[in-house]
Write a protein that holds these residues in place. Structure first.
Motif, PDB file in Angstrom:
ATOM      1  N   UNK A 191       3.468   4.969   8.420  1.00 41.38           N
ATOM      2  CA  UNK A 191       3.884   3.586   8.175  1.00 41.38           C
ATOM      3  C   UNK A 191       4.743   3.434   6.916  1.00 41.38           C
ATOM      4  N   UNK A 192       5.169   4.577   6.324  1.00 45.87           N
ATOM      5  CA  UNK A 192       5.980   4.512   5.112  1.00 45.87           C
ATOM      6  C   UNK A 192       7.318   3.834   5.373  1.00 45.87           C
TER       7      UNK A 192
ATOM      8  N   UNK B 179       0.836  -1.190   0.000  1.00 46.45           N
ATOM      9  CA  UNK B 179       0.000   0.000   0.000  1.00 46.45           C
ATOM     10  C   UNK B 179       0.878   1.249   0.000  1.00 46.45           C
ATOM     11  N   UNK B 180       0.385   2.293  -0.675  1.00 42.86           N
ATOM     12  CA  UNK B 180       1.076   3.582  -0.605  1.00 42.86           C
ATOM     13  C   UNK B 180       0.909   4.119   0.808  1.00 42.86           C
ATOM     14  N   UNK B 181       2.018   4.585   1.385  1.00 47.72           N
ATOM     15  CA  UNK B 181       1.977   5.121   2.747  1.00 47.72           C
ATOM     16  C   UNK B 181       2.740   6.431   2.749  1.00 47.72           C
ATOM     17  N   UNK B 182       1.997   7.513   2.716  1.00 47.31           N
ATOM     18  CA  UNK B 182       2.611   8.835   2.514  1.00 47.31           C
ATOM     19  C   UNK B 182       3.549   9.198   3.662  1.00 47.31           C
ATOM     20  N   UNK B 183       3.101   8.955   4.889  1.00 51.35           N
ATOM     21  CA  UNK B 183       3.905   9.387   6.036  1.00 51.35           C
ATOM     22  C   UNK B 183       4.973   8.348   6.364  1.00 51.35           C
ATOM     23  N   UNK B 184       6.238   8.785   6.342  1.00 55.12           N
ATOM     24  CA  UNK B 184       7.358   7.894   6.633  1.00 55.12           C
ATOM     25  C   UNK B 184       7.377   7.550   8.129  1.00 55.12           C
ATOM     26  N   UNK B 185       7.643   6.286   8.436  1.00 56.61           N
ATOM     27  CA  UNK B 185       7.701   5.885   9.849  1.00 56.61           C
ATOM     28  C   UNK B 185       8.810   6.632  10.560  1.00 56.61           C
ATOM     29  N   UNK B 186       8.530   7.140  11.747  1.00 55.67           N
ATOM     30  CA  UNK B 186       9.514   7.897  12.509  1.00 55.67           C
ATOM     31  C   UNK B 186      10.362   6.999  13.384  1.00 55.67           C
ATOM     32  N   UNK B 187      11.232   7.627  14.169  1.00 51.76           N
ATOM     33  CA  UNK B 187      12.012   6.887  15.151  1.00 51.76           C
ATOM     34  C   UNK B 187      13.252   6.239  14.582  1.00 51.76           C
ATOM     35  N   UNK B 188      13.933   5.484  15.439  1.00 52.52           N
ATOM     36  CA  UNK B 188      15.245   4.953  15.080  1.00 52.52           C
ATOM     37  C   UNK B 188      15.324   3.428  15.113  1.00 52.52           C
ATOM     38  N   UNK B 189      14.388   2.781  15.757  1.00 55.35           N
ATOM     39  CA  UNK B 189      14.482   1.330  15.859  1.00 55.35           C
ATOM     40  C   UNK B 189      14.410   0.683  14.482  1.00 55.35           C
ATOM     41  N   UNK B 190      15.163  -0.363  14.306  1.00 55.62           N
ATOM     42  CA  UNK B 190      15.141  -1.075  13.035  1.00 55.62           C
ATOM     43  C   UNK B 190      13.974  -2.060  12.979  1.00 55.62           C
TER      44      UNK B 190
ATOM     45  N   UNK C 189       5.966   3.371   0.720  1.00 51.93           N
ATOM     46  CA  UNK C 189       5.093   2.198   0.665  1.00 51.93           C
ATOM     47  C   UNK C 189       5.165   1.440   1.992  1.00 51.93           C
ATOM     48  N   UNK C 190       4.154   0.666   2.204  1.00 54.18           N
ATOM     49  CA  UNK C 190       4.129  -0.210   3.372  1.00 54.18           C
ATOM     50  C   UNK C 190       3.667  -1.574   2.862  1.00 54.18           C
ATOM     51  N   UNK C 191       4.456  -2.606   3.165  1.00 59.76           N
ATOM     52  CA  UNK C 191       4.077  -3.935   2.685  1.00 59.76           C
ATOM     53  C   UNK C 191       3.580  -4.788   3.846  1.00 59.76           C
ATOM     54  N   UNK C 192       2.668  -5.680   3.532  1.00 51.08           N
ATOM     55  CA  UNK C 192       2.088  -6.570   4.550  1.00 51.08           C
ATOM     56  C   UNK C 192       2.159  -8.002   4.068  1.00 51.08           C
ATOM     57  N   UNK C 193       2.685  -8.888   4.907  1.00 48.94           N
ATOM     58  CA  UNK C 193       2.621 -10.328   4.646  1.00 48.94           C
ATOM     59  C   UNK C 193       1.858 -10.944   5.802  1.00 48.94           C
ATOM     60  N   UNK C 194       0.726 -11.518   5.485  1.00 50.00           N
ATOM     61  CA  UNK C 194      -0.184 -11.989   6.533  1.00 50.00           C
ATOM     62  C   UNK C 194      -0.419 -13.484   6.384  1.00 50.00           C
ATOM     63  N   UNK C 195      -0.293 -14.195   7.496  1.00 51.14           N
ATOM     64  CA  UNK C 195      -0.761 -15.584   7.535  1.00 51.14           C
ATOM     65  C   UNK C 195      -1.858 -15.643   8.571  1.00 51.14           C
TER      66      UNK C 195
ATOM     67  N   UNK D 265      -6.183  -2.295   6.826  1.00 51.33           N
ATOM     68  CA  UNK D 265      -4.825  -1.851   6.482  1.00 51.33           C
ATOM     69  C   UNK D 265      -4.853  -0.494   5.788  1.00 51.33           C
ATOM     70  N   UNK D 266      -5.868  -0.263   4.950  1.00 53.64           N
ATOM     71  CA  UNK D 266      -5.988   1.047   4.297  1.00 53.64           C
ATOM     72  C   UNK D 266      -6.182   2.158   5.326  1.00 53.64           C
ATOM     73  N   UNK D 267      -7.050   1.915   6.289  1.00 53.74           N
ATOM     74  CA  UNK D 267      -7.227   2.914   7.346  1.00 53.74           C
ATOM     75  C   UNK D 267      -5.930   3.118   8.121  1.00 53.74           C
ATOM     76  N   UNK D 268      -5.221   2.026   8.356  1.00 52.95           N
ATOM     77  CA  UNK D 268      -3.970   2.101   9.125  1.00 52.95           C
ATOM     78  C   UNK D 268      -2.939   2.987   8.418  1.00 52.95           C
ATOM     79  N   UNK D 269      -2.708   2.748   7.130  1.00 48.91           N
ATOM     80  CA  UNK D 269      -1.683   3.560   6.450  1.00 48.91           C
ATOM     81  C   UNK D 269      -2.143   5.005   6.277  1.00 48.91           C
ATOM     82  N   UNK D 270      -3.467   5.221   6.257  1.00 45.35           N
ATOM     83  CA  UNK D 270      -3.955   6.600   6.157  1.00 45.35           C
ATOM     84  C   UNK D 270      -3.763   7.348   7.476  1.00 45.35           C
TER      85      UNK D 270
END
Lengths: 240, 548, 306, 105
Positions: free
Chosen positions: D72-73, D8-19, D43-49, D63-68
């Protein structure tokens, strides 16, 4: 094989092994005169607190001896004894104490060899046969970590479905072959040949580190265990 | 000449027949089958006491053992169909017709027996409605009731679980009916008189206490973060703005969470003394921390709760207690209190439709109603005023002159958008309708009608239905808080946004609540053990709730 | 939000915490380095056969960390994933950790939370437990301390109970249960007369932390908080015990004495009375400090005989 | 088990420093969420089982609501699901982002 036949085949030179209340105790002598301590379980006994304490006392007495004579542990048991009283008294401590005693004896120079000739299951199996340095089996042995009906109850799968799945993997189903493939059983002896020779041959092999995970990898019964354990050791030791 | 006292004559005959097996009023438990054969008549209207808590279990078993050849076609009129014996009576042909209120534990079996016609159903009532009919057209001929102890005169001590007993006895005994009580023991002097002996005709010594279900114990350990979020929304978005001081709570985990958030989250909002001071409520163990923190002024109870006896006795400023020190509960009075003297009911349900109707019935389960529809309804008739009632009324009807306007009782449904097993709370069509069709009922078993519901709270926010001006708005307000259910995903996004601007829908962020703050550490107690410790060791939880 | 944080009950309940939360709260802040962590995606190869979901760490966290400045190895089982049961990967991670402990002479903390062998990979799990016991005992014989911490939802059952009894020191809460056969299994096999698994008060007084502490099956009883476990673990490591022939002789004597003293007891309360504790009926309800005060000087202690 | 993947496209880049961050456990009605800073920015990718079959549309909506709503970029998100309800999924995702936004431990 019956226990009497096994003992006769193991110790053609004679033995002083007694069975009482499902507990085996005594010693035998190999052809070269070497003494072998015998401590084990018979008659499919369920291992309770008194049995475990009694076995451990014998093993500890052997450990104190400096003769470096091996301990042979024939096992035909069911699981640990399932009762309110055993758990009230702390059965886990009794079983663990037995396992520790076997490991201490081994450390003190007494090789420990498990001989699975009947059944064994669950905690009783861990505290006895699986706590020995080398576990061998005789055909007809029927170890059972978890019986399929119990598994069916817990997993809510039918017995037929479980039997079908068991064909695809040795990892959960009962039986000697399945367990051997995971690496638990070093070798299955040939009852047609004298057991004494097979025991002597085993004793002639050097006692190495616990390599059951590597064996399970070779036999494709445990595809990941050896590599995972090795990787943890590697990551834990690389710093210093 | 017309006889005008046949009922009393019949009772006298029953007493005479029964006395053959009695010493004074005392009947031995071993003689119960013969005794019941003697005093019962085919076609009798019988109240076998039992509700969602206490049970006349010995008498229920005995009634199921009478000879159907002699005693048959009974018409059972009772609050609860709870014990297996309550339905065995119908299976064996001892009873035929049933008017009742609650059948939680037997919901599946009673549904099967209704489908197969083994039970001829009168109606499923609310408690108060059934009690009312005891005095109009469902007056029992025989009442089989339960108490803790009796004296030789038949004076009964019910202990904390008085519950339905006075109501049943009143209706039966003063209208020519026969009252038979099971007690644990017969004593020289009862600790207090809950039922006067002249209203009781026979007493059976059971040798053991009657059965009581701990129905109102919710383990704080099972409360989820989402339930905590809904509780925060309710406290900040409803309790605070309406100033709700007099209320009733349902028995779900959401309301348990509210009870456990009062001394923590409620405290930060400065609400102590301003909300939740007066209750019509069973003695919920989860209310202990709030009581101990001084939030609660008084509580009247429908029944008691197992393990709470000593705590209640030690907090008589809060609870209603008798001379003996223990709780005096009374279901009829407490239901009345919940209906007329409370400004809010808040509880959970299984299904809500687009009109706001709710039901706990599914196609194969008939749990009955109990008291929730009495609590969860606006009594409509004349009522005294109170701040929450007036405020709600003004929201619903801003145009009418304030002095002529009716207020509204707050009736709140609270829950998560998905329940157990991912079953959605919101549905297009209630399964209650399917059941009504299958059983050919006049009315679908709706628990709370949509037009009584004022608010719905989910983790998505609060829908204020008082502010909705037409059916469309109401539907979209409900869809707007229905989250990712089919109902929620079918919302008109633009309309939902407009409703949000008007405050019809309030999301957590609109109320200044960060969902990530919904944390179990906010709970004043996180386990049953915490509750026990908070009570100073006075609360003694039943074994099934312990992990120590 | 800050007001909310201030009101939180900041005690981390061990019973409620996840495996990761337990380790975080147990060791020095931020000191954990995980081995074969979730990013390695070493999941169980067997659960798929049963249509069951895997967890990235297979339900156990192993790694190195500092405890009060001392370098230690740590492990924590996640009791909510498959009941914390031992599967192939899960078990192999603990095997590796204990082998490394012997090689590097570092002490080990194991946070147990397990129902025993994972049924779906029963043979691999059973064997892993045997390997763990061997590696653990060899590490102890080499002078390493292994401290077991028990206070999770799943308790410490099956082979987990055996591993626990091989540790140098056991720290428990009253919620922590230690046993071999679980209540439901005994009830299923022997009947409800033998064991009523629904009677939770009975289950806990038979297998729970307080009873184990009273008979010497556990060494320290703490309140249900991560801080209490941390303090007790630091204390345990600062008073090391040895494992040698003398230890096991002493344990033999201890266990035989237990049979002689309590072997005819029908219920835990009879054992507590025989210990000279009075009264016993409210022991389960007592908080830790009152309990320890009443039990003081009367309980059977392992005193290093473990 | 059903396997689902989304990019999914995720406009806002994830903040912070943790890997990396991980939260939750795989249990009935629960899930684990692992976040790694290894997806292309924006972008934000999801692999779900997941153990619950046939809920693809619900996952997509959550997930769409989440990235909006959340930053989560650049995140690769791995989910093992024991049949959690959507509200629990949304909560764990939000908790995961808060965790990875923290300082490098």
């Amino acid at each position: 094989m019956e226990l009497d036949d096994i003992l006769a085949s193991l110790f053609p030179a004679g033995h002083e092994v007694r069975v009482a209340h499902g507990r085996i105790a005594g010693h035998g002598v190999l052809r070269d005169g070497r003494r072998i301590h015998v401590v084990g379980l018979a008659d499919g006994i369920a291992l309770g607190v008194e049995d475990a304490a009694s076995l451990a006392a014998q093993v500890l007495a052997i450990a104190r001896q400096t003769d470096a004579a091996p301990i042979l542990m024939p096992i035909d048991s069911s699981s640990q004894r399932m009762s309110r009283r055993d758990e009230l008294l702390g059965l886990n401590e009794y079983l663990a104490h037995l396992a520790k005693s076997l490991l201490l004896a081994e450390q003190a120079g007494h090789r420990t060899i498990g001989l699975l000739y009947g059944g064994s299951a669950a905690g009783a199996f861990i505290a006895t046969a699986l706590a020995t340095g080398t576990l061998v089996a005789l055909p007809g042995a029927h170890p059972e970590v978890m019986d399929l009906p119990s598994m069916a109850r817990v997993t809510k799968l039918s017995l037929d479905v479980l039997r079908e799945k068991a064909k695809a993997t040795p990892v959960f189903a009962p039986g000697l072959d399945n367990l051997a493939r995971t690496g638990a059983v070093h070798a299955t002896w040939d009852p047609a040949q004298p057991l004494t020779a097979q025991l002597e041959a085993l004793l002639a092999e050097p006692a190495g580190d616990d390599a059951r995970d590597l064996l399970g990898q070779q036999r494709q019964g445990r595809p990941k265990a050896a590599a995972i354990a090795a990787r943890v050791v590697h990551e834990a030791t690389r710093g210093g | 000449m017309k006889a005008w006292a046949t009922q009393k004559a019949t009772r006298a005959a029953r007493i005479e027949a029964g006395s053959r097996y009695a010493r004074g009023k005392a009947v031995a438990a071993a003689d119960l089958p013969r005794f019941l054969d003697a005093v019962l008549r085919p076609g009798d209207r019988v109240c076998l006491e039992g509700d969602n808590q206490k049970q006349a279990d010995l008498l229920a078993t005995a009634l199921a053992d009478v000879d159907p050849a002699k005693i048959h076609d009974l018409h059972m009129v009772q609050s609860g169909v709870v014990l297996p014996a309550h339905l065995d009576i119908f299976e064996k042909g001892i009873a035929r017709r049933l008017d009742y209120s609650y059948s939680g534990p037997q919901a599946a079996r009673i549904a099967r027996m209704l489908f197969s016609g083994q039970i001829e159903l009168g109606a499923v009532h609310t408690y108060l409605e059934l009690f009312a009919r005891y005095f109009v057209d469902l007056t029992p001929n025989v009442a089989l009731i339960a108490a803790v102890s009796a004296d030789v005169a038949g004076n009964l001590y019910t202990g904390p679980n008085t519950e339905d007993t006075p109501t049943i006895v009143e209706a039966t005994s003063f209208k020519g009916g026969l009252v038979i009580a099971q007690v644990k023991e017969i004593v020289d002097q009862v600790p207090r008189v809950d039922i006067p002996g002249d209203q009781v005709h026979f007493v059976v010594e059971a040798g053991k206490p009657f059965y009581v279900e701990p129905l109102f114990t919710r383990d704080p350990a099972a409360i989820t973060e989402t339930q905590i979020l809904t509780a925060m929304l309710a406290i900040k978005g409803l309790y605070a703005p309406y100033g709700v001081r007099r209320l009733n709570h349902g028995i779900g985990f959401n309301t348990a969470a509210i009870e456990l958030l009062l001394p923590t989250y409620g405290e930060t909002l400065g609400l102590k003394g301003k909300v939740c001071t007066h209750w019509a409520l069973n003695p919920h163990p989860t209310l202990i921390p709030a009581i101990e923190a001084g939030w609660v002024e008084q509580i009247h109870c429908f029944g008691s709760e197992v393990g709470m006896e000593d705590y209640i006795a030690a907090r008589s400023d809060i609870f209603f207690t008798g001379l003996d020190g223990s709780l005096r509960s009374n279901r009829a009075f407490c239901q009345t209190a919940g209906l007329y003297a409370c400004d809010m009911f808040i509880g959970s349900t299984l299904q809500i439709d687009l009109a706001g109707h709710s039901s706990t019935v599914t196609a194969s389960r008939m749990a009955g109603f109990g008291g929730a529809p009495n609590m969860g309804s606006d009594p409509r008739g004349r009522r005294h005023s109170s701040e929450p009632w007036l405020k709600a009324g003004a929201e619903a009807d801003p145009d009418t002159h304030p002095h002529l306007r009716r207020g509204r009782k707050l009736v709140v449904q609270i829950g998560e958008t998905f329940g157990d097993q991912n079953v959605p709370l919101f549905v297009e069509r209630l399964e209650a309708l399917t059941l009504a069709e299958k059983l050919d009922l006049d009315l679908a078993p709706v628990m709370i009608y949509g037009d009584d519901v004022t608010h719905i709270v989910t983790e998505e926010g609060i829908a204020n239905l008082l502010l909705c001006r037409d059916r469309d708005e109401r539907e979209q307000a409900i869809r707007g808080i229905a989250g990712y259910t089919d109902i929620g995903r079918g919302r008109d996004r633009k309309m939902v946004e407009r409703l949000r601007e008007r405050g019809v829908i309030r999301r957590p962020e609109d109320l200044g609540i960060d969902p990530l703050d919904a944390d179990r550490r906010l709970l004043a107690a996180r386990s049953i053990k915490d509750l026990m410790l908070a009570s100073g060791g006075l609360y003694r939880p039943p074994s099934r709730f312990r992990n120590w | 939000m800050s007001v909310i944080s201030a009101l939180r009950n900041e005690t981390t309940s061990w019973y409620e915490a996840s495996a990761r939360q337990r380790i975080d709260a147990l060791v020095d802040r931020g000191s954990l380095t995980e081995f074969v962590g979730p990013a390695a995606r070493e999941t169980s190869p067997h659960l798929a056969i049963f249509g069951l979901p895997t967890q990235l760490d297979d339900g156990i966290v192993v790694g190195e960390a500092a405890l009060d400045g001392r370098a230690v190895l740590v492990a924590a089982q996640e009791g909510r994933f498959m009941g914390g049961a031992f599967g192939e990967v899960h078990g192999a991670k603990l095997v590796g950790l204990l082998r490394a402990a012997r090689a590097t002479r570092r002490d080990v903390l194991i946070c147990f939370d397990t129902g025993g062998v994972r049924l779906q990979e029963a043979n691999a799990g059973e064997l892993a437990i045997a390997e763990i016991i061997r590696a653990l005992v060899l590490a102890r014989l080499a002078g390493v301390q292994v401290v077991g911490l028990i206070g999770g939802r799943a308790g410490c059952y099956g082979g987990g109970g055996l591993i626990a009894a091989c540790c140098s020191t056991l720290i428990v809460t009253e919620q922590g249960r230690i046993s071999v056969t679980g209540p439901e299994v005994i009830e299923t096999n022997k009947g409800v007369e033998e064991f009523d698994s629904k009677d939770r008060a009975f289950v806990w007084r038979t297998m729970g932390g307080k009873h184990r502490y009273l008979i010497g099956g556990a060494d320290r009883l703490v309140a249900d908080s991560a801080a209490a476990f941390r303090a007790a673990a630091i204390g345990a490591l600062s008073s090391p015990t040895v494992l040698d022939a003398g230890t096991l002789d002493a344990e033999q004597a201890r266990l035989e004495r237990r049979l002689a003293r309590f072997g005819t007891a029908e219920d835990a309360t009879e054992i507590w009375s025989a210990l000279g504790i009075d009264p016993v009926d409210d022991l389960p309800a007592l908080d830790e400090s009152s309990f320890l005060a009443r039990a003081g000087g009367k309980r059977e202690s392992a005193d290093g005989a473990r | 088990m059903e396997r689902l993947t989304f990019t999914l496209a995720a406009a806002k880049q994830a903040g912070g420093l943790r890997q990396q961050a991980i939260i939750g456990v795989v249990a009935s009605g629960n899930l684990e969420v692992m976040l790694e800073r290894s997806a292309p920015s924006g972008t934000c990718t999801f692999e779900i089982e997941t153990a619950a079959h046939g809920f693809g549309a619900v996952w997509e909506a959550v997930l769409n609501d989440f990235v909006a709503r959340r930053a989560a970029g650049g995140l690769r998100i791995t989910i093992n699901d024991g049949g959690a309800r959507p509200d629990t999924v949304a909560l764990r995702l939000a908790q995961g982002v808060r965790l990875i936004e923290g300082d490098e431990a």
